[in-house]
Design a protein around this motif. Structure first.
Motif, PDB file in Angstrom:
ATOM      1  N   GLY A   1       0.811  -1.204   0.000  1.00  0.00           N
ATOM      2  CA  GLY A   1       0.000   0.000   0.000  1.00  0.00           C
ATOM      3  C   GLY A   1       0.843   1.252   0.000  1.00  0.00           C
ATOM      4  N   THR A   2       0.257   2.342  -0.506  1.00  0.00           N
ATOM      5  CA  THR A   2       0.994   3.612  -0.477  1.00  0.00           C
ATOM      6  C   THR A   2       1.187   4.096   0.954  1.00  0.00           C
ATOM      7  OG1 THR A   2      -1.037   4.922  -0.748  1.00  0.00           O
ATOM      8  CG2 THR A   2       0.135   4.279  -2.755  1.00  0.00           C
ATOM      9  N   SER A   3       0.388   3.565   1.878  1.00  0.00           N
ATOM     10  CA  SER A   3       0.570   3.926   3.280  1.00  0.00           C
ATOM     11  C   SER A   3       1.813   3.284   3.873  1.00  0.00           C
ATOM     12  CB  SER A   3      -0.659   3.561   4.108  1.00  0.00           C
ATOM     13  OG  SER A   3      -0.968   2.198   3.973  1.00  0.00           O
ATOM     14  N   ALA A   4       2.434   2.347   3.165  1.00  0.00           N
ATOM     15  CA  ALA A   4       3.755   1.855   3.565  1.00  0.00           C
ATOM     16  C   ALA A   4       4.845   2.787   3.058  1.00  0.00           C
ATOM     17  CB  ALA A   4       3.986   0.442   3.029  1.00  0.00           C
ATOM     18  N   GLY A   5       4.583   3.481   1.954  1.00  0.00           N
ATOM     19  CA  GLY A   5       5.587   4.369   1.372  1.00  0.00           C
ATOM     20  C   GLY A   5       5.778   5.653   2.149  1.00  0.00           C
ATOM     21  N   ALA A   6       4.688   6.223   2.686  1.00  0.00           N
ATOM     22  CA  ALA A   6       4.805   7.504   3.390  1.00  0.00           C
ATOM     23  C   ALA A   6       5.760   7.428   4.584  1.00  0.00           C
ATOM     24  CB  ALA A   6       3.424   8.003   3.817  1.00  0.00           C
ATOM     25  N   PRO A   7       5.635   6.435   5.488  1.00  0.00           N
ATOM     26  CA  PRO A   7       6.579   6.383   6.614  1.00  0.00           C
ATOM     27  C   PRO A   7       8.007   6.066   6.187  1.00  0.00           C
ATOM     28  CG  PRO A   7       5.132   4.464   6.638  1.00  0.00           C
ATOM     29  CD  PRO A   7       4.568   5.414   5.623  1.00  0.00           C
ATOM     30  N   GLN A   8       8.175   5.324   5.099  1.00  0.00           N
ATOM     31  CA  GLN A   8       9.538   5.034   4.656  1.00  0.00           C
ATOM     32  C   GLN A   8      10.197   6.281   4.055  1.00  0.00           C
ATOM     33  OE1 GLN A   8      10.206   0.744   3.206  1.00  0.00           O
ATOM     34  NE2 GLN A   8       7.994   0.968   2.988  1.00  0.00           N
ATOM     35  N   TRP A   9       9.421   7.067   3.332  1.00  0.00           N
ATOM     36  CA  TRP A   9       9.952   8.362   2.894  1.00  0.00           C
ATOM     37  C   TRP A   9      10.247   9.256   4.100  1.00  0.00           C
ATOM     38  CZ3 TRP A   9      12.017  11.013  -1.000  1.00  0.00           C
ATOM     39  CH2 TRP A   9      11.972  10.467  -2.284  1.00  0.00           C
ATOM     40  N   ALA A  10       9.404   9.177   5.133  1.00  0.00           N
ATOM     41  CA  ALA A  10       9.670   9.958   6.346  1.00  0.00           C
ATOM     42  C   ALA A  10      11.021   9.580   6.941  1.00  0.00           C
ATOM     43  CB  ALA A  10       8.555   9.742   7.369  1.00  0.00           C
TER      44      ALA A  10
END
Length: 413
Positions: A324-333
């Motif tokens: 999910g894209t919700s896995a991408g947001a924290p990894q970019w963080a």
């Protein structure tokens, strides 16, 4: 709302090994080391740029029963240090997890994923988790509480990187109350940006199709809020193909063709911001009819090229595979925490720099993996295709962190 897409439970007591996932379950389950290798982050971590001195703020509904305990298990299994500080704050109150409430369980899973994978990419950054007692679903519900939490974080100087793995369909806010909610958030986002806060949000997990407040899909392409806000850096999703050592092979747009795909497209309320008007070709301005396009960047998000998350609260505790894209947001963080440390100060608003890098032909292919294969179309509803350079499916693409992060830390003139 964008929330982690759970695929399968790893039945063994040991942490999953990617090669075994591929042979036994026909999917990848990338370890932190594999993800960091694929996106070129390990060299920076090995050089001491680990997010030290930075704090990532994560906002979720309900939270997880014991996210620190689950993180410690994740760290022990993957050889990661515990974060120097981990705080869970409930300024609006708490709700005890009801295992029979699928919404609460889903948010608990999301919370553990956000925490574990932000930490995996910035192992020495501190984490503050803020939870709301109200579920954010579609429309205005849950948004006022999230805004209060983010305002609390800003007022109390809790951190300078906000990870938002949630959202609602833009059209669900085309009401007086919805428009006010967007305006309130945008005023806050502008204020936070002035205080050098970086705002990240997931672009959504249902492709070009998104539901209304009753769960019925709109019959035309839509995008989500807050990813569509020009103050926010929106993160789309890809399918990452790497070997079992994490060596990058290729990427495509994440699209399962069955209702799950990366969000992306054009806003119907936000005009094209200056960073897009200045750095994108005029042909894209015509395609967008002069409105904001999302996402800005992307990250692995396909549940078939998943990441494992330790969930100790489940009836069968252990590892579950997520995308999910919700896995991408924290990894970019996590990566921005590394960039902040390298810069020696918080970077704040990212989009000007990201688009300046992306539009520079000498820098672009060194800083990003350009995703050119795939689309986010769903059924009879149109969508958008990946192309060379920026596109409204994967933005500029995924990071080549070893080159991109130093550029973010010291932007080109």
């Amino acid at each position: 709302m964008a929330r982690g897409k759970q695929l399968v439970h790893w039945k063994l007591k040991t942490p999953p090994v990617d090669a075994d996932c591929r042979s036994q379950m026909q999917l990848s389950c990338y370890s932190p080391n594999e993800i960091r290798t694929a996106y070129g982050l390990n060299a920076l971590l090995n050089a001491g740029f680990t997010g030290a001195g930075q704090t990532i703020v994560i906002i979720d509904s309900f939270g997880s029963p014991d996210p620190l305990k689950d993180l410690k298990q994740f760290d022990a299994d993957y050889g990661l240090p515990d974060p120097p500080s981990f705080k869970v704050l409930h300024p609006l109150g708490t709700v005890k997890l009801d295992q029979n409430n699928s919404d609460q369980v889903g948010w608990a899973q999301e919370t553990d994923m956000d925490v574990q994978w932000a930490h995996a990419l910035a192992p020495e950054a501190s984490i503050v988790l803020l939870t709301s007692p109200v579920s954010e679903t579609q429309g205005v519900q849950g948004l006022p509480e999230f805004l209060k939490l983010e305002q609390y974080a800003l007022d109390h100087h809790l951190g300078t990187i906000f990870s938002q793995s949630w959202g609602t369909t833009e059209e669900t806010l085309f009401t007086p109350a919805g428009k006010k909610a967007m305006q309130d958030f945008d005023k806050f986002y502008e204020k936070a940006t002035r205080q050098h806060v970086t705002l990240l949000a997931s672009a959504g997990d249902s492709g070009s199709v998104n539901p209304d407040v009753n769960g019925n899909n709109y019959p035309f392409p839509t995008v989500g809020f807050p990813a569509d806000s020009p103050w926010v850096t929106a993160v789309g999703g890809t399918s990452l193909y790497a070997d079992t050592s994490g060596n990058y092979q290729r990427e495509t747009v994440w699209n399962e063709g069955t209702g799950s795909a990366t969000g992306g497209g054009y806003s119907k309320i936000y005009r094209q911001p200056l960073f897009q008007k200045r750095y994108l070709p005029s042909t894209l301005y015509n395609q967008s009819h002069g409105y904001r396009g999302i996402p800005d960047i992307a990250f692995n998000g396909d549940p078939l090229t998943s990441v494992p998350v330790y969930l100790g609260f489940m009836p069968e505790p252990g590892y579950y595979m997520f995308g999910g894209t919700s896995a991408g947001a924290p990894q970019w963080a996590g990566m921005i925490a590394v960039a902040n440390q390298m810069a020696g100060h918080p970077l704040g608003f990212l989009n000007d720099t990201l688009y300046k890098i992306g539009s520079n032909s000498l820098l672009y292919n060194q800083a990003f993996n350009d995703i050119t294969v795939g689309d986010n179309k769903q059924g009879k509803v149109g969508g958008f295709s990946a192309t060379q350079g920026w596109d409204p499916v994967t933005g500029w693409g995924t990071p080549k962190a070893g080159f991109l992060i130093p550029l973010l830390a010291q932007p080109p003139r």
